[in-house]
Design a protein around this motif. Sequence first.
Motif, PDB file in Angstrom:
ATOM      1  N   GLY A  51       2.402   4.227   4.166  1.00  0.00           N
ATOM      2  CA  GLY A  51       2.524   3.409   5.371  1.00  0.00           C
ATOM      3  C   GLY A  51       3.210   4.032   6.578  1.00  0.00           C
ATOM      4  O   GLY A  51       3.224   3.446   7.658  1.00  0.00           O
ATOM      5  N   TYR A  68       3.083   2.562  10.482  1.00  0.00           N
ATOM      6  CA  TYR A  68       4.298   2.089  11.150  1.00  0.00           C
ATOM      7  C   TYR A  68       4.661   2.973  12.351  1.00  0.00           C
ATOM      8  O   TYR A  68       5.219   2.487  13.333  1.00  0.00           O
ATOM      9  CB  TYR A  68       5.461   2.008  10.156  1.00  0.00           C
ATOM     10  CG  TYR A  68       5.294   0.892   9.137  1.00  0.00           C
ATOM     11  CD1 TYR A  68       4.931  -0.393   9.543  1.00  0.00           C
ATOM     12  CD2 TYR A  68       5.489   1.119   7.780  1.00  0.00           C
ATOM     13  CE1 TYR A  68       4.782  -1.426   8.605  1.00  0.00           C
ATOM     14  CE2 TYR A  68       5.342   0.099   6.841  1.00  0.00           C
ATOM     15  CZ  TYR A  68       4.986  -1.174   7.261  1.00  0.00           C
ATOM     16  OH  TYR A  68       4.843  -2.185   6.333  1.00  0.00           O
ATOM     17  N   LEU A 113      -0.106   1.138  -1.609  1.00  0.00           N
ATOM     18  CA  LEU A 113      -0.234  -0.062  -0.777  1.00  0.00           C
ATOM     19  C   LEU A 113       0.938  -1.015  -1.012  1.00  0.00           C
ATOM     20  O   LEU A 113       1.442  -1.638  -0.083  1.00  0.00           O
ATOM     21  CB  LEU A 113      -1.565  -0.759  -1.061  1.00  0.00           C
ATOM     22  CG  LEU A 113      -2.785   0.022  -0.544  1.00  0.00           C
ATOM     23  CD1 LEU A 113      -4.076  -0.530  -1.143  1.00  0.00           C
ATOM     24  CD2 LEU A 113      -2.841  -0.005   0.982  1.00  0.00           C
ATOM     25  N   LYS A 153       3.395  -2.002   2.009  1.00  0.00           N
ATOM     26  CA  LYS A 153       3.598  -3.410   2.385  1.00  0.00           C
ATOM     27  C   LYS A 153       5.075  -3.765   2.361  1.00  0.00           C
ATOM     28  O   LYS A 153       5.559  -4.504   3.211  1.00  0.00           O
ATOM     29  CB  LYS A 153       2.872  -4.333   1.402  1.00  0.00           C
ATOM     30  CG  LYS A 153       1.457  -4.634   1.818  1.00  0.00           C
ATOM     31  CD  LYS A 153       0.827  -5.634   0.847  1.00  0.00           C
ATOM     32  CE  LYS A 153      -0.652  -5.319   0.757  1.00  0.00           C
ATOM     33  NZ  LYS A 153      -1.327  -5.916  -0.377  1.00  0.00           N
ATOM     34  N   ARG A 205       6.186  -5.016  10.650  1.00  0.00           N
ATOM     35  CA  ARG A 205       5.380  -5.256   9.456  1.00  0.00           C
ATOM     36  C   ARG A 205       4.231  -6.205   9.779  1.00  0.00           C
ATOM     37  O   ARG A 205       3.126  -6.053   9.289  1.00  0.00           O
ATOM     38  CB  ARG A 205       6.235  -5.804   8.336  1.00  0.00           C
ATOM     39  CG  ARG A 205       5.621  -5.511   7.006  1.00  0.00           C
ATOM     40  CD  ARG A 205       6.473  -5.919   5.866  1.00  0.00           C
ATOM     41  NE  ARG A 205       7.848  -6.204   6.279  1.00  0.00           N
ATOM     42  CZ  ARG A 205       8.848  -6.256   5.440  1.00  0.00           C
ATOM     43  NH1 ARG A 205       8.658  -6.011   4.183  1.00  0.00           N
ATOM     44  NH2 ARG A 205      10.056  -6.557   5.856  1.00  0.00           N
ATOM     45  N   SER A 206       4.513  -7.166  10.630  1.00  0.00           N
ATOM     46  CA  SER A 206       3.473  -8.154  10.931  1.00  0.00           C
ATOM     47  C   SER A 206       2.365  -7.572  11.815  1.00  0.00           C
ATOM     48  O   SER A 206       1.310  -8.172  11.971  1.00  0.00           O
ATOM     49  CB  SER A 206       4.095  -9.374  11.608  1.00  0.00           C
ATOM     50  OG  SER A 206       4.546  -9.011  12.893  1.00  0.00           O
ATOM     51  N   SER A 261      -1.857  -4.803   8.815  1.00  0.00           N
ATOM     52  CA  SER A 261      -2.338  -5.423   7.589  1.00  0.00           C
ATOM     53  C   SER A 261      -2.856  -4.317   6.673  1.00  0.00           C
ATOM     54  O   SER A 261      -3.659  -3.476   7.062  1.00  0.00           O
ATOM     55  CB  SER A 261      -3.400  -6.481   7.863  1.00  0.00           C
ATOM     56  OG  SER A 261      -4.489  -5.910   8.517  1.00  0.00           O
ATOM     57  N   PHE A 262      -2.309  -4.311   5.465  1.00  0.00           N
ATOM     58  CA  PHE A 262      -2.660  -3.283   4.484  1.00  0.00           C
ATOM     59  C   PHE A 262      -3.758  -3.804   3.567  1.00  0.00           C
ATOM     60  O   PHE A 262      -3.674  -4.928   3.075  1.00  0.00           O
ATOM     61  CB  PHE A 262      -1.426  -2.903   3.666  1.00  0.00           C
ATOM     62  CG  PHE A 262      -0.413  -2.121   4.455  1.00  0.00           C
ATOM     63  CD1 PHE A 262      -0.571  -0.753   4.648  1.00  0.00           C
ATOM     64  CD2 PHE A 262       0.684  -2.745   5.028  1.00  0.00           C
ATOM     65  CE1 PHE A 262       0.355  -0.023   5.395  1.00  0.00           C
ATOM     66  CE2 PHE A 262       1.617  -2.026   5.768  1.00  0.00           C
ATOM     67  CZ  PHE A 262       1.445  -0.663   5.951  1.00  0.00           C
ATOM     68  N   ARG A 263      -4.769  -2.989   3.356  1.00  0.00           N
ATOM     69  CA  ARG A 263      -5.864  -3.377   2.470  1.00  0.00           C
ATOM     70  C   ARG A 263      -6.308  -2.195   1.622  1.00  0.00           C
ATOM     71  O   ARG A 263      -6.231  -1.054   2.081  1.00  0.00           O
ATOM     72  CB  ARG A 263      -7.077  -3.820   3.298  1.00  0.00           C
ATOM     73  CG  ARG A 263      -6.860  -5.112   4.032  1.00  0.00           C
ATOM     74  CD  ARG A 263      -8.101  -5.493   4.800  1.00  0.00           C
ATOM     75  NE  ARG A 263      -7.705  -6.048   6.078  1.00  0.00           N
ATOM     76  CZ  ARG A 263      -8.529  -6.303   7.074  1.00  0.00           C
ATOM     77  NH1 ARG A 263      -9.808  -6.032   6.953  1.00  0.00           N
ATOM     78  NH2 ARG A 263      -8.084  -6.826   8.197  1.00  0.00           N
TER      79      ARG A 263
END
Lengths: 121, 278
Positions: free
Chosen positions: B113, B117, B147, B151, B187-188, B191-193
Amino acid sequence: MRTCLIVDDSRVVRTVARRILEELQFASREAGDGQAALAACQEEIPDFVLLDWNMPVMNGLDFLRALRQLPSVRQPIVIFCTTENDINHIQQAIEAGADEYIMKPFASDVLQAKLVQVGLL
Amino acid sequence: MQAADFQFLSALIKERSGIALSSDKTYLLENRLGPLAAQRRLNDIAGLVARMKSVRDEQLIRDVVEAMTTNESLFFRDGKPFELLRTAILPRIVAARPKERPLRIWSAACSSGQEAYSIAITLLEEEALLAGRPVEIVATDIATSMLIKAKAGVYSQFEVQRGLPIRLLLKYFTQKGTNWEIAPRLRSMVSFRQHNMLGECAGLGRFDIVFCRNVLIYFDEPTKKGVIERIAQVLAPDGVLLLGAVETIIGLSTRLEIVPGAAGIYRPVGSGPRAAVA
Ligand SMILES: C[S@@+](CC[C@H](N)C(=O)[O-])C[C@H]1O[C@@H](n2cnc3c(N)ncnc32)[C@H](O)[C@@H]1O
């Protein structure tokens, strides 16, 4: 060649840092406490100072405050390198004029990354 | 490791993830799959292979593939792409779009991530430029464990010290013991997928900016071509693709071309301004 001043009361730490910095083509000097560091800076301002926090005689934060008061044409970049790893210490250091902050134990690639960030590499 | 076992495993890994392992990577398979075999109470890699051949254990296959991914990442990796995002890409795209239209950015193969970020931080630092425009960062990876970590947004002291300027650490993270947790606001934005780069990506929507960095290096040429082709399909006509410092798609795509003067940045062919001179 760029110059740096390594300020730490541990000779072991100074030696390790010196080795890394010399490999990165910095000419290094050393000081064992804040007062000795201030004297070294009055003699000749280095390009950057790698600075420990807890030291006898004068600690890193007091040194930094005094350094930033020095009537000098040019101020060195200061990177703290210390085991004081909590957010309050970091905040104080930044307010006193530190450019970067490394939390120990430090790895040579972290030091290198910080030097890139402040534009010394 | 038996040559046949290597062949079986490398073929499976390639089919599932695109990761190409030449036979000089035997040590890598042994290092990464040895622990997995032990964890599964199988004697060794031969045992692992025997198990995979005897029963259809989808979870085991996924674990094997995941174990072979290299997840190394850091904040603001290589610096330059994020600098270009801030100084050139964002201003241009923002100027070209109506204000209500959301800006969509894809961090493809996002690992834990840091890249997503870093993008989010760059956007927040340029809030004035965005002027309230909605932003969506979609970050995808094949690896479930990555992931989960991404997240959570919690990073070790070592991780936050690699690439993240201290000023940004103070501004966007809170300290949790010896770890650092990313601000809810950042974080908002992401979106992690789960997404496999071998599959169609049209379902993710259209993107203005795609970061696909340090993953193509693991693929062979046909796989790279396929991945780039699929990215090109979801890239806005005036969008850009950013690759890793050592990656290039020269000779791999007829749909994308290098942005002159910007190493590692690609755009759809014909989208750039016609040369002003000549
Ligand atoms: C070295 S990391 C790159 C992380 C980040 N982009 C960066 O540049 O720092 C490579 C990532 O690619 C992911 N990956 C490998 N094959 C993939 C595939 N077929 N689909 C999606 N992700 C994949 C791995 O799980 C890993 O997290």
